[in-house]
Design an enzyme around this catalytic site. Structure first.
Site, short mmCIF file in Angstrom:
data_model
loop_
_atom_site.label_atom_id
_atom_site.label_comp_id
_atom_site.label_asym_id
_atom_site.label_seq_id
_atom_site.Cartn_x
_atom_site.Cartn_y
_atom_site.Cartn_z
CD GLU A 34 -3.00 -1.07 2.19
OE1 GLU A 34 -2.56 -1.24 3.33
OE2 GLU A 34 -4.20 -0.90 1.94
CD GLU A 54 -3.75 -6.19 3.68
OE1 GLU A 54 -3.84 -6.85 2.61
OE2 GLU A 54 -2.93 -5.28 3.84
#
Ligand code: NAI
Length: 616
Positions: A34, A54
């Site tokens: 990210e 995730e």
């Protein structure tokens, strides 16, 4: 949270006037990727791996990943990557335009060169406020709906898909805010807590033996028996590059076993998951033999012959004569006493159980059975080896069925009674699939083959009137086209069988049992609650070291839904007091031992923990 947090840093990186380039080496997973997504450019080392895993923890990438990734690689690819959580390699990342360049070596210097424009002018940076093309949406929604079906009740994959969709339909800042909202909801939910619990439970279970224990070197592996399990076990090792000596009783049996292995690899090639070259390379690792002398150069030998003590003892006696000193001798027995098997050798300290699950080349769980005399370095060696071949190891003690199969017996103890009292196989299985299991107990029995349980029961002097009758009629499940269900024309989809229903009603009538409506609650109380109770007994006896080990066994070996964290974690969600109350009720009604409340269960209700650690 201490500021600046990841999201704030990414926001600065993204809006800074100077071009920013992320140079990715090794793995860029989750927050790492990210951060890189917030840079204006990304370059990667050829060995790098990139992913947003995730979802595996019941979450979504909460640092803008679901909003920025679709802008780079398109919503469909982003959907697949985020919902699967599976990382991709540098070449794939380049093809998908997730990275702008891939360098083989010298990454930092090449990245600087790239940033300075010496490799060519930098492409214009994508405007983060540009809207994604909604033309993809119908296709996106179709794929998202398919993924939702596969999610089997898990919330995170669905939230991931929703968040990627928002990246298309909402302006950038609004999509980020929506991502945050979904993230916060997932973090606080039971499913994510359960999945994070499992993540740490697996790590804990894999830590076997002190760090300074010297592990034995395992270079060559022997496997005895090339049947269902032996073949799969041999493949599991060859798939990780271990040369394997495969031993059978006769040339014919050996050829049959090797042909099955060949066929399994051929299926992978035809599906595109294995190249022909890799298949040949793996087949090249096998050495077939019918001579025990050929096992002399093996560092580990795994026995997977018939489940009979006399045969096992004979095999271990012969192994003892040929195996080199220090070789680890393992048995794949499902139920037999590993202490007794070890005692048939002159070196019980080197004997362990390695209980693989079928198909052994696919299923992740490995129960490592610690026998009375097994030495710590042998256990530590096997646990480390398990990780090398991609398995999830859990150390268990000796008892009938170890952790998994012993609890499975408790789970199934009331199956026949439930049928006789009025439930149908499909009704019970439906309760299980609604709970989140991939299949119910009767579908599972049909898949595994009813004859296995039948043989076990006969050996132990037990009966199960419905299953025994089906076996006597030659109905062994899928392999014979009939079992608890009907499988017509080679179909693998179970269909209700009116004859089985008639059989159940007849047997009930013989016993004077009037059928009644049985609800989902009762089915859970009489199948899953005894399983928890048995788990508590297993903990009391020290057969499992931790409640979380039991959870790891059940999720990886039997398909217990990950979103519920395994049976012992789920007990906390369900309420131990409630479980105790209902076990008591069923004990009073049936007098059966599986409902006799384990003292540790009562203790857990009082302390709110299994062993000093709080439960769900
Ligand atoms: P299988 O019947 O498919 O294979 C057994 C193989 O061992 C046969 O090919 C046979 O020729 C060979 N064999 C028998 N005696 C031998 C000897 N003295 N020397 C060399 N080879 C010999 O049986 P399966 O299902 O593979 O089971 C093997 C073991 O694995 C059993 O202990 C079973 O309890 C255990 N197990 C089975 C599971 C399953 O789902 N089938 C799961 C986990 C463990």
């Amino acid at each position: 949270m201490q500021q600046p947090d990841l999201r704030a840093i990414i926001a600065v990186l993204e809006t800074i006037a100077k071009p920013t380039v992320a140079a990715i080496y090794g793995t860029a997973l989750g927050g790492g990727l990210e951060l890189a997504l917030g840079c204006h450019f990304r370059v990667a080392d050829a060995g790098a791996r990139l992913g947003l895993p995730e979802v595996k923890l019941g979450l979504l990438p909460g640092g803008g990943g679901t909003v920025r990734l679709p802008r780079l690689i398109g919503p469909l690819k982003a959907l697949r990557m985020i919902v699967s959580g599976t990382p991709i390699d540098a070449a794939e990342a380049l093809a998908a335009a997730l990275v702008d360049a891939v360098f083989d070596g010298d990454l930092a210097a090449r990245a600087v060169r790239f940033a300075s424009g010496q490799d060519g002018p930098l492409a214009p940076v994508r405007d983060r406020n540009s809207r994604l093309d909604p033309a993809d949406l119908p296709d996106f929604d179709r794929q998202a709906a398919e993924l939702a079906k596969k999610a089997r009740g898990l919330e995170a994959p669905i939230a991931c898909a929703q968040s990627v969709r928002n990246a298309v339909t909402l302006p950038f800042e609004a999509a980020l805010a929506a991502e945050r909202e979904l993230f916060v909801k997932l973090v606080a939910g039971d499913q994510s807590r359960a999945q994070r619990h499992l993540f740490f439970a697996e790590r804990e279970a894999a830590k076997v033996g002190a760090k300074d224990i010297v592990r034995r070197k395992i270079a060559r592996v022997g496997v005895i028996g090339a049947g269902t399990m032996g073949g799969g076990i041999a493949m599991a090792f060859a798939n990780s590059g271990f040369p394997v000596t495969l031993l059978e009783t006769s040339r014919e049996a050996l050829q049959r076993g090797l042909a099955m292995i060949d066929k399994n690899y051929a299926v992978s090639v035809s599906r595109g998951s294995l190249s022909e070259a890799a298949k040949q390379q793996r087949l090249g690792l096998f050495k077939g033999s019918t001579d025990y002398g050929d096992l002399a150069d093996c560092d580990l030998i795994v026995e997977a012959v018939f489940e009979e003590m006399a045969v096992k003892k004979e095999v271990f006696g012969r192994l003892d004569a040929v195996a080199r000193p220090g070789a680890i001798l393992a048995t794949n027995t499902s139920y037999l006493d590993v202490n007794e098997i070890a005692a048939s050798t002159s070196r019980p300290q080197d004997v362990v159980g390695m209980h693989f699950f079928s198909p052994a080349n696919v299923m992740k769980l490995l129960e490592i059975v610690r026998a009375e005399k097994t030495v710590p370095d042998a256990l530590a060696t096997i646990a480390e080896l398990a990780r090398r071949i991609g398995k999830v190891p859990v150390v268990v003690g000796v008892c009938h069925g170890f952790v998994g199969n012993r609890m499975l017996s408790a789970r199934g103890a009331e199956s026949e009674a439930l049928l006789l009292e009025g439930a149908t196989p499909q009704q019970i299985d439906r309760v299980f699939t609604d709970f989140g299991w991939p299949m119910g107990p009767f579908q599972m029995s049909d898949l595994a083959g009813l004859d296995i349980g039948w043989r076990n029961r006969k050996a132990r002097g037990q009966t199960a009137v419905i299953a025994d009758t089906l076996c006597e009629q030659g109905h062994f499940g899928q392999k014979t086209g009939r079992g608890f269900y009907l499988y017509e024309n080679g179909s693998r989809t179970p269909a209700a069988d009116p004859e089985v229903e008639a059989l159940i009603r007849d047997k009930a009538a013989d016993r004077g049992i009037a059928p009644r409506a049985i609800g989902a609650e009762e089915i859970i109380e009489r199948t899953l609650y005894p399983m928890i109770n048995e788990g508590a007994k297993i903990l009391e006896e020290g057969i499992a070291a931790r409640a979380s080990d039991i959870d790891v066994v059940w999720v990886n070996g039997y398909g217990f839904p990950v979103g519920k964290g395994g049976p012992m974690f789920w007990a906390g969600l369900e309420g131990v007091d409630k479980i105790i109350g209902r076990l008591g009720h069923w004990h009073e009604r049936t007098g059966k031992d599986i409902f006799r409340v384990a003292p540790l269960l009562r203790q857990a209700a009082e302390t709110g923990s299994w062993e000093g650690k709080s439960m769900a």
